[in-house]
Write a protein that holds these residues in place. Structure first.
Motif, PDB file in Angstrom:
ATOM      1  N   ARG A   1       0.834  -1.209   0.000  1.00 14.69           N
ATOM      2  CA  ARG A   1       0.000   0.000   0.000  1.00 14.69           C
ATOM      3  C   ARG A   1       0.867   1.257   0.000  1.00 14.69           C
ATOM      4  N   THR A   2       1.922   1.255   0.792  1.00 12.96           N
ATOM      5  CA  THR A   2       2.827   2.409   0.828  1.00 12.96           C
ATOM      6  C   THR A   2       3.454   2.642  -0.536  1.00 12.96           C
ATOM      7  N   ALA A   3       3.930   1.570  -1.153  1.00 14.73           N
ATOM      8  CA  ALA A   3       4.636   1.696  -2.429  1.00 14.73           C
ATOM      9  C   ALA A   3       3.711   2.130  -3.558  1.00 14.73           C
ATOM     10  N   VAL A   4       2.488   1.613  -3.600  1.00 18.01           N
ATOM     11  CA  VAL A   4       1.592   1.987  -4.694  1.00 18.01           C
ATOM     12  C   VAL A   4       1.056   3.400  -4.499  1.00 18.01           C
ATOM     13  N   THR A   5       0.902   3.825  -3.252  1.00 18.16           N
ATOM     14  CA  THR A   5       0.357   5.157  -2.988  1.00 18.16           C
ATOM     15  C   THR A   5       1.332   6.255  -3.375  1.00 18.16           C
ATOM     16  N   ASP A   6       2.616   6.084  -3.023  1.00 13.57           N
ATOM     17  CA  ASP A   6       3.569   7.150  -3.364  1.00 13.57           C
ATOM     18  C   ASP A   6       4.263   6.918  -4.704  1.00 13.57           C
ATOM     19  N   GLY A   7       4.018   5.764  -5.335  1.00 14.58           N
ATOM     20  CA  GLY A   7       4.539   5.520  -6.680  1.00 14.58           C
ATOM     21  C   GLY A   7       6.047   5.484  -6.759  1.00 14.58           C
ATOM     22  N   ARG A   8       6.701   4.998  -5.724  1.00 15.03           N
ATOM     23  CA  ARG A   8       8.164   5.070  -5.672  1.00 15.03           C
ATOM     24  C   ARG A   8       8.849   4.168  -6.698  1.00 15.03           C
ATOM     25  N   PHE A   9       8.247   3.045  -7.047  1.00 10.89           N
ATOM     26  CA  PHE A   9       8.847   2.125  -8.008  1.00 10.89           C
ATOM     27  C   PHE A   9       8.246   2.326  -9.400  1.00 10.89           C
ATOM     28  N   SER A  10       9.055   2.123 -10.428  1.00 20.89           N
ATOM     29  CA  SER A  10       8.545   2.145 -11.802  1.00 20.89           C
ATOM     30  C   SER A  10       7.620   0.962 -12.058  1.00 20.89           C
ATOM     31  N   TYR A  11       7.901  -0.129 -11.387  1.00 21.33           N
ATOM     32  CA  TYR A  11       7.190  -1.403 -11.571  1.00 21.33           C
ATOM     33  C   TYR A  11       6.934  -1.962 -10.184  1.00 21.33           C
ATOM     34  N   LEU A  12       5.708  -2.446  -9.948  1.00 21.95           N
ATOM     35  CA  LEU A  12       5.373  -2.981  -8.631  1.00 21.95           C
ATOM     36  C   LEU A  12       4.498  -4.217  -8.789  1.00 21.95           C
ATOM     37  N   GLU A  13       5.034  -5.351  -8.373  1.00 26.10           N
ATOM     38  CA  GLU A  13       4.253  -6.577  -8.303  1.00 26.10           C
ATOM     39  C   GLU A  13       4.603  -7.286  -6.997  1.00 26.10           C
ATOM     40  N   GLY A  14       4.189  -8.529  -6.869  1.00 31.05           N
ATOM     41  CA  GLY A  14       4.508  -9.304  -5.683  1.00 31.05           C
ATOM     42  C   GLY A  14       3.775 -10.621  -5.709  1.00 31.05           C
ATOM     43  N   GLN A  15       4.157 -11.508  -4.799  1.00 31.75           N
ATOM     44  CA  GLN A  15       3.562 -12.833  -4.808  1.00 31.75           C
ATOM     45  C   GLN A  15       3.674 -13.507  -3.453  1.00 31.75           C
ATOM     46  N   ALA A  16       2.807 -14.489  -3.273  1.00 26.87           N
ATOM     47  CA  ALA A  16       2.900 -15.378  -2.119  1.00 26.87           C
ATOM     48  C   ALA A  16       3.786 -16.556  -2.496  1.00 26.87           C
TER      49      ALA A  16
END
Length: 479
Positions: free
Chosen positions: A261-276
């Motif tokens: 949530r922090t990363a998507v809100t401030d848009g710090r990364f050019s690319y944002l994904e993740g996984q379990a």
């Protein structure tokens, strides 16, 4: 007497093209194609610039898809030599009650690109027509891999790329197209400037946000229900040369979601994904952030990691193209194995994602996951096409269980499809929607619920542009 329908095999293909045609008519009684020897009572078929393949091998090849679950053999496969061929076949289908589906790379999982009538193989329409500083004009059969290779030579790139670049542009734009850069640029369908399409009536139409905008917005993410995409003008932006990849690990779902949530809100990364990721005592979580840059500029590692509080950090670098194309070879290897792939892809509202994901994962073994479990956020405000249905929360999470059944087992596959249906119903109950590339058995009533307040517009567009319901029957949207 009704003529016998012959199976024509000439070097694995029967050619329907002008005066040299082997197949000259369609038999609506026996539902098949006729040769010149027995075609007198048949219905004359139009001359084509390309080929109509009738041999068993060609029809069998398009009777399957990546999911290896649904197999539907068509009467014929069209390899168009021009957009005119698609117009002619769609009009012919309207006149004689045939179904038509456009097939890109066959990466659907539940028969979505199959049809009992004619399947159009878009790979013969694969020309990159033009590349400028701000856009590219491409045929629908072009793969994103080939477009990106071409645009990078000019220092340009599409704003968003799917994780696997071997998808066709037309097929992706019919669904949506989500990727790690969607956190900045929306879906691939949100980065299209114009389209050329053949409607379900067989009309060739050029449309854009200002020319026939109703059709333009209906087709993007419209699941092939209104028109066949034949050409697209897609947006380009300057490309970086390097990708710095940050793999951040978390032992529990709550801390992982907080970091996302922090990363998507401030848009710090050019690319944002993740996984379990399967762990000894259940699941751990991997946030995948990437910063694109061109030296001598360099990312600020401390700034990018600030406030994310990972349990572990791994930082690597690679060329931009290598990052975009990192899973291509793996997917090609998996496709060759022909493993059943009962995927489920869902959008879950932010306020429900922790409870929903924890419940699903608690009841999902690594064997049932069978592949990758994606879980990452996108900002809803960046996604604009009306028929891409999303939860109402400002941030939505894509949760995708990309299952693979190995070794192939029909009973196991059916069991997982049943689980998909249960998980879909649970998602809908908490305000979720599906990203429709799934192996989920759905009824027309389910689709009406999926489109919700947009259902009337969806049905109206179908009646206007494909009134005989010729196009893309594999989705099962209409009665």
């Amino acid at each position: 007497m009704v003529p016998r329908v012959q199976k024509v095999q000439i070097s694995r293909r029967a050619v329907l093209a002008g005066a040299a045609a082997v197949v000259v008519a369609f038999d609506p009684v026996n539902i098949g194609w006729l040769t010149a020897a027995d075609a007198t009572p048949g219905i004359r078929v139009p001359g084509l610039d390309g080929e109509l393949l009738l041999d068993d091998a060609s029809r069998t090849a398009v009777a399957e898809d990546y999911g290896q679950i649904v197999h539907r053999k068509p009467l014929a496969v069209l390899r168009p030599g021009s957009t005119r061929d698609i117009q002619k076949i769609v009009r012919f289908a309207n006149e004689h009650g045939l179904e038509v589906a456009m097939r890109g790379q066959g990466h659907s999982t539940y028969g979505q690109s199959q049809a009992a009538g004619v399947v159009i193989d878009s790979s013969t329409l694969s020309t990159i027509r033009r590349v400028t500083r701000t856009y590219a004009v491409v045929d629908a059969g072009v793969q994103w891999l080939d477009l990106i290779r071409t645009t990078l030579a000019a220092g340009l790139t599409p704003p968003v790329a799917t994780d696997y670049l071997g998808l066709s542009i037309g097929g992706t734009l019919s669904v949506g197209g989500v990727g790690g850069a969607s956190s900045h640029h929306g879906l691939l369908v949100d980065n299209v400037l114009a389209l050329e399409v053949v409607t379900g009536r067989g009309e060739l139409v050029r449309c854009s946000p200002t020319v026939r905008p109703d059709l333009f917005h209906a087709v993007l993410g419209g699941l092939g229900q209104f028109a066949v995409i034949t050409r697209a003008t897609v947006r380009l932006i300057p490309a970086a040369t390097t990708a710095r990849v940050y793999h951040l690990t978390y032992p529990d779902l709550g801390s992982y979601l907080a970091a996302q949530r922090t990363a998507v809100t401030d848009g710090r990364f050019s690319y944002l994904e993740g996984q379990a990721v399967p762990a000894a005592d259940g699941w751990s979580y991997l946030l995948e952030g990437v910063e694109y840059y061109t030296p001598p500029a360099a990312p600020d590692d401390d700034g990018l990691l600030s406030g994310l509080a990972p349990a572990g950090v791994e930082i690597t670098e690679m060329p931009y193209f290598d990052w975009l194309n990192r899973i291509y070879d793996l997917v090609q290897q998996l496709m060759a194995l022909k493993l059943p792939g009962p995927w489920i892809n869902l959008f879950i509202p932010d306020e429900s994602v922790e409870q929903y994901a924890s419940t699903v994962l608690a009841n999902t073994t690594p064997e049932d996951a069978g592949g990758v479990v994606l879980l990452y956020p996108v900002r809803r405000e960046l996604i604009h096409q009306p028929f891409v249905r999303l939860p109402s929360s400002p941030v939505v999470f894509l949760m995708a269980i990309l299952r693979a059944v190995s070794p192939p087992d029909e009973a196991a596959t059916r069991r997982l499809i049943g689980i998909n249906r249960e998980q879909y119903d649970q998602a809908v109950a908490v305000g979720g929607t599906q990203y429709p590339v799934n192996a989920i058995p759905l009824t027309p009533a389910d689709w009406r619920r999926h489109y919700g307040p947009q259902w009337q517009a969806f049905r109206t567009a179908k009646r206007r542009y494909d009134p005989k319901q010729v196009l893309t029957p594999g989705q099962g949207i209409f009665e």
